[in-house]
Design a protein around this motif. Sequence first.
Motif, short mmCIF file in Angstrom:
data_model
loop_
_atom_site.label_atom_id
_atom_site.label_comp_id
_atom_site.label_asym_id
_atom_site.label_seq_id
_atom_site.Cartn_x
_atom_site.Cartn_y
_atom_site.Cartn_z
N VAL A 150 0.83 -1.20 0.00
CA VAL A 150 0.00 0.00 0.00
C VAL A 150 0.86 1.26 0.00
O VAL A 150 0.48 2.28 -0.58
N ALA A 151 2.04 1.22 0.63
CA ALA A 151 2.92 2.39 0.64
C ALA A 151 3.42 2.69 -0.77
O ALA A 151 3.46 3.86 -1.19
N VAL A 152 3.78 1.65 -1.51
CA VAL A 152 4.24 1.84 -2.89
C VAL A 152 3.13 2.40 -3.75
O VAL A 152 3.32 3.36 -4.52
N VAL A 153 1.94 1.82 -3.62
CA VAL A 153 0.78 2.29 -4.40
C VAL A 153 0.46 3.74 -4.05
O VAL A 153 0.22 4.58 -4.93
N GLY A 154 0.47 4.06 -2.76
CA GLY A 154 0.13 5.41 -2.34
C GLY A 154 1.12 6.45 -2.84
O GLY A 154 0.72 7.49 -3.38
N ILE A 155 2.41 6.18 -2.68
CA ILE A 155 3.43 7.15 -3.13
C ILE A 155 3.40 7.30 -4.64
O ILE A 155 3.51 8.41 -5.18
N LEU A 156 3.23 6.19 -5.36
CA LEU A 156 3.17 6.23 -6.82
C LEU A 156 2.04 7.12 -7.30
O LEU A 156 2.22 8.03 -8.12
N TRP A 157 0.84 6.88 -6.77
CA TRP A 157 -0.32 7.63 -7.24
C TRP A 157 -0.39 9.04 -6.69
O TRP A 157 -0.99 9.92 -7.32
N ARG A 158 0.21 9.29 -5.53
CA ARG A 158 0.27 10.67 -5.05
C ARG A 158 1.11 11.51 -6.01
O ARG A 158 0.79 12.67 -6.28
N PHE A 159 2.19 10.94 -6.52
CA PHE A 159 3.01 11.65 -7.50
C PHE A 159 2.25 11.83 -8.81
O PHE A 159 2.24 12.93 -9.40
N LEU A 160 1.59 10.78 -9.29
CA LEU A 160 0.88 10.86 -10.56
C LEU A 160 -0.29 11.83 -10.51
O LEU A 160 -0.60 12.52 -11.51
N LEU A 161 -0.96 11.92 -9.36
CA LEU A 161 -2.18 12.74 -9.23
C LEU A 161 -1.92 14.12 -8.64
O LEU A 161 -2.87 14.88 -8.43
N ASP A 162 -0.68 14.44 -8.35
CA ASP A 162 -0.38 15.75 -7.77
C ASP A 162 -0.92 16.86 -8.69
O ASP A 162 -0.65 16.85 -9.90
N PRO A 163 -1.70 17.81 -8.15
CA PRO A 163 -2.31 18.84 -9.01
C PRO A 163 -1.30 19.72 -9.72
O PRO A 163 -1.61 20.27 -10.79
N ASN A 164 -0.09 19.86 -9.17
CA ASN A 164 0.89 20.77 -9.75
C ASN A 164 1.92 20.09 -10.63
O ASN A 164 2.24 20.58 -11.72
N ILE A 165 2.45 18.96 -10.18
CA ILE A 165 3.52 18.30 -10.93
C ILE A 165 3.14 16.90 -11.39
O ILE A 165 3.98 16.18 -11.93
N GLY A 166 1.91 16.49 -11.17
CA GLY A 166 1.50 15.13 -11.50
C GLY A 166 1.43 14.88 -13.00
O GLY A 166 1.08 15.76 -13.79
N LEU A 167 1.77 13.67 -13.37
CA LEU A 167 1.77 13.31 -14.79
C LEU A 167 0.36 13.23 -15.37
O LEU A 167 0.16 13.45 -16.57
N VAL A 168 -0.63 12.92 -14.53
CA VAL A 168 -2.01 12.82 -15.03
C VAL A 168 -2.47 14.18 -15.55
O VAL A 168 -2.98 14.30 -16.68
N ASN A 169 -2.31 15.23 -14.76
CA ASN A 169 -2.70 16.57 -15.21
C ASN A 169 -1.85 17.03 -16.38
O ASN A 169 -2.33 17.73 -17.29
#
Length: 279
Positions: A104-123
């Motif tokens: 869960v720690a790996v999943v959480g850190i991975l998706w927190r980075f991807l979904l970050d409103p400012n630097i996330g890859l998704v946005n």
Amino acid sequence: APYLVLFTVFIAIPVVFGVWVSLHNWDPLLPVKPFVGLQNYVDLITPGSTTFGPFWNSMEATGKFTLYSVPLLIPLLIALMLNQEFRGRNFFRATFFAPYVLGVAVVGILWRFLLDPNIGLVNYYLGTLGLADNIPWITALPWAWLSLVGVTVWWTLGFNTVIYLAGLQDIDPALYDAAKVDGANGWQRFVNVTLPGLRPVLLFVITVTVLASANMFGQSYVITQGAPGEETTTAIWYIAEQGLRFFKMGPAAAMSYVLALALAVVSLANFALFRYRGD
């Protein structure tokens, strides 16, 4: 005998000790732990107490997450597709199951980075495609709930899919052949053959998913950190915070048993809903 020893040491004794702790003002750092009887439980149902509002707000957040995540039948749909004969089927089965092996720690850190409103890859990629940008995936509602539910479904998709797939393979193919002879179309075969054959599997998957969703902690703690405000602070998070951070073991233990009682009621209702009928 070995199982009985393990059950006694790791389940029975902690359960009894937890009840004992819930009846005290228990601070592990203090030598004296005053007996308060049922006061910790009374505070949970007394408006205006220090634990009433925050605890029930966290229970509401837990209920929302469970309600949003459990009804999704994506694993069943994928299992139906993976149950067909096609080239590369085993590769896709392994691909869907792969995220489940992550912690869960790996999943959480991975998706927190991807979904970050400012630097996330998704946005970033949404903006590149001209679809949207600066979506507050983890800082505002309803995006925070959408992110938590989406990440959790992605993470647990493989496990539930494998269980559904095993159930589908246990259904006698002769039943489908008989339904075809009777003129049943694909939807009718699904409703009258597949779903009845999957009843015990549905019971297991939904019960396990409800319990796992109600005990959700890591995703919220790492990805949204309870934001916005404390809207995504779940019951397990609040209980752990009270007990392990503020050393209020007595109220935390009482909250855990209230949560356990609620889960027991939901599980019994689920068993009643999917119980076998005499047909």
